[in-house]
Design a protein around this motif. Sequence first.
Motif, PDB file in Angstrom:
ATOM      1  N   HIS A  18      18.498  23.035   5.133  1.00 31.61           N
ATOM      2  CA  HIS A  18      18.194  22.919   6.141  1.00 31.61           C
ATOM      3  C   HIS A  18      17.845  21.657   7.068  1.00 31.61           C
ATOM      4  O   HIS A  18      16.976  20.961   6.080  1.00 31.61           O
ATOM      5  CB  HIS A  18      17.663  24.051   6.825  1.00 31.61           C
ATOM      6  CG  HIS A  18      17.748  25.115   7.460  1.00 31.61           C
ATOM      7  ND1 HIS A  18      18.953  25.920   7.809  1.00 31.61           N
ATOM      8  CD2 HIS A  18      17.720  26.653   6.549  1.00 31.61           C
ATOM      9  CE1 HIS A  18      19.276  27.209   7.579  1.00 31.61           C
ATOM     10  NE2 HIS A  18      18.277  27.189   6.914  1.00 31.61           N
ATOM     11  N   TYR A  66      15.989  22.026  12.408  1.00 28.70           N
ATOM     12  CA  TYR A  66      15.810  23.568  12.193  1.00 28.70           C
ATOM     13  C   TYR A  66      14.907  24.265  12.080  1.00 28.70           C
ATOM     14  O   TYR A  66      14.759  24.877  12.756  1.00 28.70           O
ATOM     15  CB  TYR A  66      16.937  23.811  11.207  1.00 28.70           C
ATOM     16  CG  TYR A  66      16.586  25.758  10.934  1.00 28.70           C
ATOM     17  CD1 TYR A  66      18.178  25.723  11.504  1.00 28.70           C
ATOM     18  CD2 TYR A  66      15.878  26.170  10.321  1.00 28.70           C
ATOM     19  CE1 TYR A  66      18.894  27.262  11.361  1.00 28.70           C
ATOM     20  CE2 TYR A  66      16.438  27.370  10.053  1.00 28.70           C
ATOM     21  CZ  TYR A  66      17.926  27.557  10.557  1.00 28.70           C
ATOM     22  OH  TYR A  66      18.185  29.166  10.413  1.00 28.70           O
ATOM     23  N   TYR A  67      13.481  23.738  11.704  1.00 28.67           N
ATOM     24  CA  TYR A  67      12.126  24.120  11.465  1.00 28.67           C
ATOM     25  C   TYR A  67      11.371  23.686  12.628  1.00 28.67           C
ATOM     26  O   TYR A  67      10.558  24.362  12.983  1.00 28.67           O
ATOM     27  CB  TYR A  67      10.718  24.338  10.211  1.00 28.67           C
ATOM     28  CG  TYR A  67      12.726  24.348   9.228  1.00 28.67           C
ATOM     29  CD1 TYR A  67      11.528  25.631   8.940  1.00 28.67           C
ATOM     30  CD2 TYR A  67      13.486  23.417   8.494  1.00 28.67           C
ATOM     31  CE1 TYR A  67      13.348  26.647   7.835  1.00 28.67           C
ATOM     32  CE2 TYR A  67      13.729  24.170   7.307  1.00 28.67           C
ATOM     33  CZ  TYR A  67      13.968  25.031   7.392  1.00 28.67           C
ATOM     34  OH  TYR A  67      14.958  25.602   6.012  1.00 28.67           O
ATOM     35  N   ASN A 111      13.332  20.992  19.022  1.00 26.86           N
ATOM     36  CA  ASN A 111      14.056  22.675  17.296  1.00 26.86           C
ATOM     37  C   ASN A 111      15.421  22.270  18.417  1.00 26.86           C
ATOM     38  O   ASN A 111      16.168  22.256  19.521  1.00 26.86           O
ATOM     39  CB  ASN A 111      13.570  23.907  18.209  1.00 26.86           C
ATOM     40  CG  ASN A 111      14.380  24.902  17.239  1.00 26.86           C
ATOM     41  OD1 ASN A 111      14.848  25.539  18.411  1.00 26.86           O
ATOM     42  ND2 ASN A 111      13.866  25.217  16.193  1.00 26.86           N
TER      43      ASN A 111
END
Length: 314
Positions: free
Chosen positions: A247, A251-252, A258
């Motif tokens: 990722h 993604y986090y 985001n």
Amino acid sequence: MENINQQAKELIREHLTFWELAQVNYAALEKVQTRTLEVNGYPVILQFNPERIRSSAAKIDKQSLAARPCFLCEANRPGNQRWIDFGGEYQIMVNPYPIFREHLTIPIRAHQEQRLFSRYKDILSLAEVLTDFIIFYNGPKCGASAPDHMHFQAGNRGFLPLETNWRKARKEVVFSAGQATLFALRDFLQPMFVLVSADKEDSVALFNHLYALLPIRAEEYEPMMNVLVWTEAGQWITCVYPRKKLHPACYYAEGDANILISPATVEMAGVFITPLEKDFRKVTSGDLQQIISETCLSAEEMDQLISKSKSYFL
């Protein structure tokens, strides 16, 4: 065996008449929104597909996998789902959460981990009979939502930008053996290898050499990679994308930073799936370039791998 391609198409049509889940999701696919962007001078497609949230947000840690029944195992499938047996071990099934208008999942019968090395010849055999499809493989840490059960996927030809655009990219011959040639593409969407072969055994030999050169992280059992295969003009075309991360940071991230894009083989081939509308609306070419740069090899890393490959083959 020569009728497998037509049988697979008929299997999809049949499921659209009696399987409500497939009916709903394939009908919804006709209405998905798309945007065309450009990355590194090549066109890519952004697809807003809410049903793919199951794949994009799938938890693949050992505890999560152990806690859920494997949806690719025969015992856990819906009672009305049918399949086509292939090669005594594989089962060709309709994917009920499609990206392609014709989307297949091809698991093995036994519950065994996702691992390509000893099964690359199988993906060539599938491409040989599923002539209207591109066959692809998501590595266990490269987009596979069921890394605990070995499987391929297949989608209809003519959908992925990769299929035509790879020929436009500058190519460097890394090595040739028999009727197979391994090319490196440095200036494509992301660094990648393309193996072109008119002979299955030559293709297997060259792929195995490349596989052996790719790094394996200490906690893993396979190099990070995404792979696509199809046949064209009597040749197998194999695209190999070495990866370094599952990722990207976005993604986090939290808040506006985001972006829920989990790049797998389809993204590597130029179709980026956004299950959330907010991402579909806001994502830019720069965002996609950043996602690629974080999850794929850099130009310098690709150069090092090419150098290593040439030394190995010589």
